[in-house]
Design an enzyme around this catalytic site. Structure first.
Site, short mmCIF file in Angstrom:
data_model
loop_
_atom_site.label_atom_id
_atom_site.label_comp_id
_atom_site.label_asym_id
_atom_site.label_seq_id
_atom_site.Cartn_x
_atom_site.Cartn_y
_atom_site.Cartn_z
N CYS A 1 13.76 10.92 6.89
CA CYS A 1 13.79 10.47 8.22
C CYS A 1 15.08 10.65 9.03
CB CYS A 1 13.44 9.05 8.26
SG CYS A 1 14.12 8.06 7.53
N LYS B 1 0.66 -1.33 0.05
CA LYS B 1 -0.09 -0.08 -0.24
C LYS B 1 0.96 1.38 -0.05
CE LYS B 1 -2.46 3.40 1.77
NZ LYS B 1 -1.46 4.19 1.19
N GLU C 1 9.86 16.41 14.24
CA GLU C 1 10.46 16.26 13.16
C GLU C 1 10.10 17.30 12.18
OE1 GLU C 1 9.03 12.67 11.42
OE2 GLU C 1 11.00 12.34 10.63
N GLU D 1 9.19 1.46 10.86
CA GLU D 1 10.28 2.57 10.42
C GLU D 1 9.54 3.73 10.71
OE1 GLU D 1 13.56 1.84 10.22
OE2 GLU D 1 13.63 -0.55 9.93
P1 NAP Z 1 2.30 8.62 7.06
O1 NAP Z 1 1.54 9.66 6.94
O2 NAP Z 1 2.50 7.96 8.50
O3 NAP Z 1 2.17 7.80 5.96
C1 NAP Z 1 2.76 6.78 5.58
C2 NAP Z 1 1.82 5.55 5.22
O4 NAP Z 1 0.67 5.53 6.09
C3 NAP Z 1 1.27 6.16 3.70
O5 NAP Z 1 0.79 5.06 3.02
C4 NAP Z 1 -0.40 6.69 4.07
O6 NAP Z 1 -1.40 6.64 3.42
C5 NAP Z 1 -0.68 5.76 5.45
N1 NAP Z 1 -1.47 6.33 6.38
C6 NAP Z 1 -1.63 7.55 6.74
N2 NAP Z 1 -2.62 8.00 7.71
C7 NAP Z 1 -2.81 6.68 8.01
C8 NAP Z 1 -4.04 6.32 9.08
N3 NAP Z 1 -4.51 6.98 9.71
N4 NAP Z 1 -4.24 4.92 8.92
C9 NAP Z 1 -3.44 4.05 8.35
N5 NAP Z 1 -2.53 4.22 7.34
C10 NAP Z 1 -2.24 5.69 7.19
O7 NAP Z 1 3.71 9.31 6.99
P2 NAP Z 1 4.26 10.10 5.63
O8 NAP Z 1 3.87 11.54 5.73
O9 NAP Z 1 3.65 9.50 4.32
O10 NAP Z 1 6.07 9.76 5.48
C11 NAP Z 1 6.79 10.66 6.59
C12 NAP Z 1 7.10 9.97 8.02
O11 NAP Z 1 7.66 8.70 7.49
C13 NAP Z 1 8.04 10.84 8.68
O12 NAP Z 1 7.85 10.60 9.93
C14 NAP Z 1 9.40 10.00 8.30
O13 NAP Z 1 10.25 10.11 9.30
C15 NAP Z 1 8.72 8.64 8.24
N6 NAP Z 1 9.86 7.74 7.52
C16 NAP Z 1 10.49 7.17 8.15
C17 NAP Z 1 11.63 6.18 7.57
C18 NAP Z 1 12.39 5.07 8.33
O14 NAP Z 1 12.99 4.25 7.54
N7 NAP Z 1 12.49 5.08 9.47
C19 NAP Z 1 11.75 6.15 6.17
C20 NAP Z 1 10.87 7.23 5.49
C21 NAP Z 1 10.10 8.04 6.21
P3 NAP Z 1 -1.90 7.86 2.46
O15 NAP Z 1 -0.67 8.32 1.79
O16 NAP Z 1 -2.79 7.18 1.53
O17 NAP Z 1 -2.57 8.75 3.51
#
Ligand code: NAP
Length: 489
Positions: A289, A180, A386, A255
């Site tokens: 991240c 997804k 962050e 992650e």
């Molecule tokens: P996010 O909002 O948590 O979204 C990640 C995934 O979860 C997307 O596929 C999103 O789908 C889905 N999602 C969002 N809200 C959801 C909910 N309420 N219930 C279930 N699924 C949900 O994160 P992001 O803004 O895409 O990415 C940024 C974050 O990723 C940052 O915190 C960054 O640090 C972290 N990150 C961590 C790593 C690591 O390796 N540790 C690497 C890269 C990024 P939709 O897009 O369809 O809403």
């Protein structure tokens, strides 16, 4: 979208080897963040179709795990070759949907593909153990077996590599996957599906579902046939998915977010350290991240460091990632720009100094000009959150003990950076930091062989390296009894 191979641009979900529309006919536009142009539309699937993808992955698991490991790995290598062959199209697609400059997108394709090659090799080395027996006339040992269907939920900041880092490990282990991707960046995931099919990866092994994120994630987390969940994204969503997965007691790897400290010791060349800090802060417009979120500089070189940092920032070109010589593209959407502005306002209202960051020069609605704040304190959002934007915050410190306490003053524990040449200081600080990864005198630390991951609320489990494939393997212990004694033993 103009691609050399237009079939890489797919506006469907991919389930059981078939391109599919949503049953309900609902769809969503995908926007180029640099221009706000509509790039295409993706279907929003209903819960039944998400379950159909799990059905497909569950059925395909039987044959995929039964394939000889070298046959599985050959197909992964064919996938790797296709990723390389279509590197330019994949990079172009990524820049259009994510916004990062084209050279960075090329780098991500290379990085993402490298996991496929690495796990195609590592899949052949998932050895069990022979255990010296304490039971008479018995042979003891372990086998490694794939866990089953894995659900992979990924973010928009690295639309391709965050998928391959999980999928290649899972598929090499013998698992099938339901991916997804983030709603903002589905096209890289769909191009991966197209190339997986061409690589001979059987129907049902690699599926891509699209739809309303809370619904899709809940279905995948609560499905008993999904045996592993691997999520990359924000900490709040990670917590929610961990809770939703509890009812089926599945493997969960998370992650999550980071709030990396970048520690600069008193003994380093301030210019060299400042250039490294700039590199660690602004990649992907700070939407990383691993981004150096809190830059902690020894008071004896603070002012010189700030001057070099600010000077380097003046050389940045901000603009559409497709244009040449662009260093910083747009943020993913307007909400991210508003969040960055709020973080800067909060810091200024609490006493920070704005050294750079004139937002009137932003070349478009979704752009945020690189910003430098000094005199940052722990009460400010720029320290606590962050920021996921090109906003750098610098603070001064005086002793090693003080900087260790500052660095650990966060709920996050993903990566940290240390710049100093004093080996005793390196060892002391590195051991005291509560982070999953520490880079010393370098900003480059990732790649396929390393165990990528965080501690505290930055996550659970590791991706990449030998630890990465273990996330998708069960250990089966066996005790073969009644064997009789072996003469001479
Ligand atoms: P996010 O909002 O948590 O979204 C990640 C995934 O979860 C997307 O596929 C999103 O789908 C889905 N999602 C969002 N809200 C959801 C909910 N309420 N219930 C279930 N699924 C949900 O994160 P992001 O803004 O895409 O990415 C940024 C974050 O990723 C940052 O915190 C960054 O640090 C972290 N990150 C961590 C790593 C690591 O390796 N540790 C690497 C890269 C990024 P939709 O897009 O369809 O809403």
């Amino acid at each position: 979208m103009k691609l050399d191979d237009p079939r890489l641009f797919r506006q469907y979900a991919y389930i059981d080897g078939k391109w599919t529309h949503g049953d309900a006919g609902r769809e969503e536009a995908v926007i180029d963040p640099a221009t706000n142009e509509v790039l295409g539309h993706i279907p929003l699937l209903e819960a039944d179709q998400i379950r159909a993808a799990v059905d497909a992955a569950d059925a395909a698991f039987v044959q995929w795990r039964a394939l000889r490991v070298d046959e599985r790995c050959e197909r992964l290598l064919a996938w790797y070759d296709l990723l390389q062959a279509h590197r330019e199209d994949l990079a172009h697609l990524m820049t259009r949907e994510q916004g990062k400059p084209l050279p960075d997108a090329r780098g991500e394709v290379e990085y993402g593909a490298s996991f496929v090659r690495w796990f195609a090799e590592e899949g052949k080395r998932t050895f069990g153990q022979t255990i010296p027996s304490h039971i008479p006339n018995a042979a003891l040992g372990t086998l490694k077996e794939p866990v089953g269907v894995a659900a992979l939920i990924t973010p928009w900041n690295f639309p391709l590599a965050m998928i391959t880092r999980k999928a290649a490990a899972a598929m090499a282990a013998g698992c099938t996957v339901v991916v997804k991707p983030a709603g903002e960046t589905p096209f890289s995931a769909l191009a991966l599906a197209e190339l997986a099919e061409r690589a001979g990866i059987p129907a049902g092994v690699f599926n891509v579902v699209l739809g309303d994120a809370p619904m899709v994630s809940e279905v995948l987390c609560k499905e008993d046939r999904v045996k592993a969940l691997s999520f990359t994204g924000s900490t709040p969503v990670g917590r929610l998915l961990l809770e939703q997965s509890a009812s089926t007691v599945k493997r969960v790897s998370l992650e999550l977010g980071g709030n990396a400290p970048f520690i600069v010791g008193p003994d380093v060349d301030p210019k060299e350290a400042a250039l490294a800090a700039v590199a660690a802060k602004f990649q992907t417009a700070g939407q990383d991240c691993l981004a150096a979120n809190r830059i902690l500089v020894h008071e004896s070189i603070h002012d010189e460091f700030v001057a070099h940092f600010a000077e380097r920032m003046l050389a940045f070109n901000v603009g559409n990632g497709l244009d040449s010589e662009i260093d910083i593209g747009p943020l993913i959407h307007r909400r991210a720009v508003d969040k960055a502005a709020a973080i800067v306002d909060d810091a200024l209202s609490k006493g920070a100094t704005l050294v750079q960051g004139d937002q009137n020069r932003a070349p478009g609605e979704n752009f945020f000009m690189p910003t430098l704040l000094t005199e940052v304190t722990a009460e400010m959002k720029v320290w606590r959150e962050e920021n996921f934007a090109p906003v750098a915050g610098i603070t001064r410190y005086s002793t090693d003990e003080e900087v260790i306490e500052m660095a650990n003053d966060t709920e996050y524990g993903l990566s940290a950076y240390i710049f100093t040449h004093d080996i005793r200081r390196i060892w002391k600080i590195m051991r005291a930091l509560k982070n999953g990864m520490v880079a010393v005198n370098t900003v480059k630390m990732t790649g396929p062989p390393i165990p990528f991951g965080g501690v505290k609320q930055s996550g659970l489990g590791r991706e990449g390296g030998t630890a990465g494939i273990e996330e998708y393997l069960e250990t089966k212990y066996y005790c073969l009894g009644g064997l009789g004694s072996v003469s001479g033993s």
